[in-house]
Design an enzyme around this catalytic site. Structure first.
Site, PDB file in Angstrom:
ATOM      1  CB  SER A 117      -0.901   0.003   1.227  1.00 58.09           C
ATOM      2  OG  SER A 117      -0.115  -0.176   2.372  1.00 58.09           O
ATOM      3  CD  GLN A 119       3.463   0.969   3.971  1.00 59.68           C
ATOM      4  OE1 GLN A 119       4.129   0.749   4.964  1.00 59.68           O
ATOM      5  NE2 GLN A 119       2.801   0.024   3.331  1.00 59.68           N
ATOM      6  CG  HIS A 121       6.147   3.756   8.570  1.00 55.82           C
ATOM      7  ND1 HIS A 121       5.164   2.786   8.538  1.00 55.82           N
ATOM      8  CD2 HIS A 121       7.034   3.420   7.607  1.00 55.82           C
ATOM      9  CE1 HIS A 121       5.466   1.893   7.613  1.00 55.82           C
ATOM     10  NE2 HIS A 121       6.593   2.260   7.016  1.00 55.82           N
ATOM     11  CE  LYS A 144       6.786  -1.034  10.051  1.00 52.18           C
ATOM     12  NZ  LYS A 144       6.087  -1.109   8.790  1.00 52.18           N
ATOM     13  CD  GLU A 146       9.338   0.682   6.222  1.00 50.34           C
ATOM     14  OE1 GLU A 146       8.704   0.143   7.146  1.00 50.34           O
ATOM     15  OE2 GLU A 146       8.950   0.682   5.043  1.00 50.34           O
ATOM     16  CG  HIS A 285       7.348   4.164   2.024  1.00 49.52           C
ATOM     17  ND1 HIS A 285       7.175   4.922   3.156  1.00 49.52           N
ATOM     18  CD2 HIS A 285       7.253   2.870   2.430  1.00 49.52           C
ATOM     19  CE1 HIS A 285       7.008   4.128   4.207  1.00 49.52           C
ATOM     20  NE2 HIS A 285       7.038   2.872   3.784  1.00 49.52           N
ATOM     21  NE  ARG A 304      -1.590  -1.228   5.327  1.00 52.92           N
ATOM     22  CZ  ARG A 304      -1.598  -1.591   6.602  1.00 52.92           C
ATOM     23  NH1 ARG A 304      -2.482  -1.065   7.423  1.00 52.92           N
ATOM     24  NH2 ARG A 304      -0.742  -2.474   7.054  1.00 52.92           N
ATOM     25  CE  LYS A 310      -3.424  -5.575   5.466  1.00 48.68           C
ATOM     26  NZ  LYS A 310      -2.120  -5.708   6.033  1.00 48.68           N
TER      27      LYS A 310
END
Ligand code: HEM
Length: 939
Positions: A117, A119, A121, A144, A146, A285, A304, A310
């Site tokens: 998706s 999204q 964070h 988060k 990453e 991203h 998302r 979702k």
């Protein structure tokens, strides 16, 4: 209790995962016989896995790893044995549950078939708030950030495109433009060419992004259908070439999804194995395809907005983005060597929770990893071998094995198979990585050059394929910086030399040079300038201030008047001495012989107070050196000054002469100081004016301070006075001489500019009198040609500063974004101020490769004259140099027309190519300048 043991990862099912054994997740899980894996012999790959999976390795509650062969969760085991996490890490990450055995990072393997998706964070604060408000969706209160490290070819959308690129899509892609109300689109387009990403630019991008993401469903579905039909019919504008396949791919996976339009707003990166990207909080991203190792702070918080069945949380996504825009390179993580290892690379994003090592050990080799001061988890992704640690510990490993390594355990990775042993190891240490103390780590995170040896290390300079000392000049076209999308880059040598930042950005330069005596940036050891002892150029902090307080008063109007008068006299002495007075034409094969002699004599007379002239008698052959000769010898810094002291003791004739010159001058200067102090004391008692040379003025200022109750601390010893006099000779001689030579060369190559200057000289001075120091400000065109030549051939082409402590730098993230990143330069990091690139930067100078003296017109020169440096430690001799240059150029250009001296068959263009190039001669200098002088008809 063993410090190294195998653990069993969990598998998580996602509908975007790859099916079958082409998936790395499946390969590792099958190889390691991860329980719970159902293999279906009848499937596509003969081994069809029971779903699309990702591997999780860590202690996250949604998928906690267990110890192999037991039901004990890793977190339970670590809670009972906190020494495996390490006291410091437990302390630092206590809030994140480290005391209960939770690791601050989560390590994963993903095999992506279908795009994830769109999204972002949340940052920590937002995560806490979201978790409080909607614990069912945002299951923890952690951020988060990453990093994704490619195991196979990997594609992803990451971060906003440069604004100008999005604006192009608004023109080329009507289906995209149709989603945006005209007022939002037009204010976006009008701001999109801005190089700054200030609040207005961010607001415009936010409006645009929000308009797309909240577009009415029927409207965007219609437009998407039109777009897909057009792309399928291959009706594609040039600018759309790069997005067509992506749009079609996304649409085939998520038909009618608004997220497909993100292709026109986000960067699309295509990476190879070993490439990595880091995504900080608030960066939009979506991973599109490929297998990756992923590491993140322990959290599962995802906001998302598209390409997903979702829950979409568009309001929180729109409000939570940073709206930084720019080239995708700003997200790349550059790997660097780690400790003294041979086969290991470190990926170190700028966050405290994790770093990742890539270990690729060839057959029959082994790799020693020093102890890490925190826990780590490693996954073997290929080959077979063993891990060995202290006290005879040994664990055989093979593809798919996941191993926990306790804090403080040194490890040996042994390859016992026929193929490469590949392993990825995530770890955390307690050292403050926000202000990280390992130089290589933070520097290398920033985009830039990875090279075998540092350009300015000894090896770098000696290596014939390296541009060596000409590095800056060769890269002046600015392409070097452009390829990284930013004018502050990292240069990370793999074999020899230390990592450093290089910058051609004024904002960054101001931060580095702007500090006062307590600046966090200090000069490196400048041994070449310290031959006579610490001086104003080499001293730091309070000592520098003490030197500058004595020297600064010498740089006053009466000294500049002396420089002017002496330059005019010296020009006349040169005409007579060279017997050019009666000549109509003079041919000069190497102009530098004259500019060098002039610059030396002016600094010797006005800096040193020496009585000398253009035709100073030479000593008899074999006779004693004269003081003027001795001075010239030591002032023309020999290359030996860069070598260790013992080299100067070698039995080489020129070195012996140099030593004699040193001794002579030392004795002479000491005698001079005593003599001048006596005279100056007398003058001061009688309230008389004294000599106007810098040396005398310095002695006078020093004497005044010695006798003043208030300024007694601001005094210099005799040795310090001498050290400063010599420094002034070094600092002011070659720099001025070569800048003058470059000015003449450029004027010879640009007759129209020369005529313009000549007209001003005639208007201001005319032919009936000598120029006076009061003319200086009227002769601005003369000054401008000198500034322009100094810009194009900056004698002082680079200067370096070293971080005296961990220090933050606010760095523009990309040329066209205006977005700033905060880099931490750990103590010991060097930053090289690249004066050549700065002075050829299109950001500050339009048409930078063109000789255009008129760019210096107006009042903003101080800011732009980069060649004399900035801040409290800018060039003390700038006005000295410009006074000398304006006086000399005025005399010379009034009397002579300067033209290229051509060799037989040579054209002016050949001459330009030959001459208008640089070489390194202690400073950056123009090549030998052959000129022809034609006497002007005096009107
Ligand atoms: C075209 C001629 C010149 C150029 C391009 C030039 C350039 C520079 C630059 C770039 C610096 C800063 C170096 C650094 O921070 O690493 C500097 C410092 C300095 N320059 Fe010049 N310079 C010139 C002429 C002169 C002259 C004629 C003198 C003296 C008569 C002089 C004296 C100094 C001194 C004393 C400093 C050290 C200032 C301090 O650290 O407080 N310079 N110069």
């Amino acid at each position: 209790m063993t410090a190294v043991f195998k653990i069993v990862p969990t598998t998580q099912k996602y509908d975007w995962g790859k099916i079958g054994l082409s998936s790395k997740v499946a390969q590792y899980a099958v190889a390691a016989k991860v329980p719970g894996f159902t293999l279906d012999e009848g499937g596509t790959d003969k081994l069809l896995l029971g779903g699309q999976l990702q591997l999780w390795m860590g202690t996250h509650t949604s998928g906690p790893s267990r110890l192999l062969g037991s039901d004990v969760a890793l977190s339970e085991h670590l809670a009972l044995h906190p020494e495996l996490i390490g006291e410091k890490v437990v302390e630092k990450f206590r809030e994140a549950g480290a005391g209960q055995g939770n690791l601050p990072f989560l390590f994963k393997v993903l095999a992506i078939e279908k795009a994830l998706s769109i999204q972002t964070h949340p940052d920590k604060k937002t995560a806490e708030q979201l978790h409080k408000e909607r614990p069912d969706v945002y299951k923890d209160a952690n951020h988060k950030p990453e990093m994704a490290l490619a195991l196979t070819p990997f594609t992803a959308m990451c971060g906003f495109l440069p604004l100008s690129q999005i604006a192009i899509f608004l023109i080329t892609t009507p289906e995209f433009a149709a989603l945006i109300p005209p007022t939002i689109a037009s204010s976006f387009v009008s701001i999109s060419s801005s190089n700054i990403s200030g609040p207005a630019e961010k607001a415009a991008l936010k409006d645009l992004f929000a308009a797309v993401m909240t577009a009415e469903e029927s409207a965007f579905k219609t437009q998407l259908q039109k777009l897909v039909q057009r792309y399928e019919a291959r009706e594609v504008q040039n600018a759309e070439d790069g997005v067509r396949d992506l749009v079609l791919r996304l649409h085939s996976q998520f038909p009618g999804d608004i997220g497909v339009f993100c292709a026109f707003m986000l960067n699309y990166v295509q990476m190879g194995p070993g490439d990595a990207i880091f995504l900080a909080a608030g960066e939009p991203h979506a991973y599109v395809t490929g297998d990756i190792i992923e590491c993140m702070a322990t959290s599962d918080n995802v906001i998302r907005a598209g390409l997903t069945p979702k829950l979409r949380d568009i309001p929180n996504l729109v409000s939570g983005l940073t709206y930084g825009a720019g080239d995708a390179r700003r997200h790349m993580v550059q790997p660097v060597g780690w400790a003294s290892t041979a086969y290991t690379k470190l990926y170190d994003p700028p966050i405290p929770e994790f770093s990742v090592l890539q270990v690729l050990v060839p057959p029959a080799e082994s790799e020693a990893h020093p102890a890490v001061d925190g826990p780590s988890i490693a996954i073997v992704t290929g080959g077979t071998g063993a891990l060995e640690w202290e006290a005879g510990g040994r664990l055989n490993v093979a593809k798919g094995d996941v191993v926990f390594v306790g804090a403080g355990t040194a490890l040996k990775v042994v390859n016992s198979g026929d193929a490469e042993l590949a392993m990825y190891r995530a770890f955390v240490e307690a050292q403050n990585r926000d202000l990280c103390t390992e130089v290589g780590i933070t520097v290398s995170y920033w985009p830039g050059l990875r090279c075998a040896v540092a350009p300015f290390s000894l090896l770098g300079v000696l290596n014939p394929i390296n541009p060596g000392v000409m590095w800056h000049w060769k890269k002046r076209s600015f392409d070097f910086y452009e390829q990284y999308g930013t004018d502050t880059v990292s240069v990370v040598p793999i074999l020899s030399g230390k990592p450093a930042f290089y910058t051609a950005n004024l904002e960054v330069i101001h931060q580095v040079l702007g500090g006062g005596i307590n600046s966090s940036w200090v000069k490196p050891r400048l041994s070449a300038f310290n031959e006579w002892g610490t001086n104003v150029l080499t001293a730091e902090g309070d000592i520098w201030l003490r030197h500058r307080r004595v020297i600064q008063p010498a740089f006053n109007n009466s000294m500049y008047a002396l420089v002017w008068e002496q330059t005019v006299l010296m020009y006349e002495a040169m005409m007579q001495g060279e017997k050019w007075c009666d000549q109509k034409i003079v041919e000069i094969p190497v102009l530098q012989e004259y500019t060098s002699k002039l610059a030396f004599l002016i600094i010797a007379i006005c800096g040193f107070g020496m009585k000398t002239s253009w035709t100073e008698e030479k000593r008899e052959k074999g006779g004693e050196l004269t003081i003027a000769e001795a001075l010239r010898l030591v002032t023309t810094r020999s290359p030996f000054s860069h070598f260790p002291k013992w080299v100067s003791k070698l039995p080489i004739k020129s070195l012996r002469t140099l030593q004699t010159a040193h001794r002579m001058l030392d004795g002479y200067m000491k005698a001079q100081i005593n003599e001048r102090v006596a005279i100056i004391q007398k003058q001061m008692n009688l309230d008389e004016e004294g000599d106007r040379d810098v040396f005398s003025l310095m002695v006078r200022a020093n004497e005044r301070n010695v006798h003043s109750a208030h300024d007694q601390k601001s005094t210099l010893t005799d040795d310090e006075l001498i050290a400063n006099v010599f420094l002034l000779l070094f600092a002011g001689y070659e720099t001025t001489a070569h800048s003058l030579a470059a000015t003449f060369a450029l004027l010879a190559a640009h007759p129209e500019a020369q005529e313009d200057v000549h007209r001003q000289i005639m208007d201001v001075v005319g032919c009936d009198r000598d120029p006076r120091v009061g003319d200086y400000h009227e002769l601005d065109k003369v000054l401008n040609v000198f500034y322009e030549a100094s810009r194009m051939f900056p004698a002082s082409f680079a200067s370096t500063r070293v971080a005296a402590e961990d220090v933050e730098l606010k760095v523009p993230a990309a040329f066209d974004s205006g977005e700033h990143a905060t880099i931490v330069a750990p103590k010991g990091t060097s930053i090289v101020i690249d004066a050549v690139a700065l002075q050829y930067s299109p950001r500050y100078y339009s048409d930078p490769t063109q000789f255009n003296p008129s760019r210096w017109e107006g009042d903003n020169k101080v800011e732009l004259v980069a060649g004399f440096s900035y801040g409290p430690r800018n060039c003390l001799g700038r006005r000295f140099a410009t006074t000398e240059a304006v006086a000399f150029l005025t005399m010379w250009l009034r009397d002579w027309k300067v033209e290229p001296l051509l060799e037989k068959g040579e054209t002016i263009e050949d001459w330009r190519l030959k001459v208008l190039d640089a070489r390194f001669f202690l400073v950056l200098a123009i090549k030998d300048v052959p000129i022809r002088l034609t006497r002007r008809t005096l009107v």
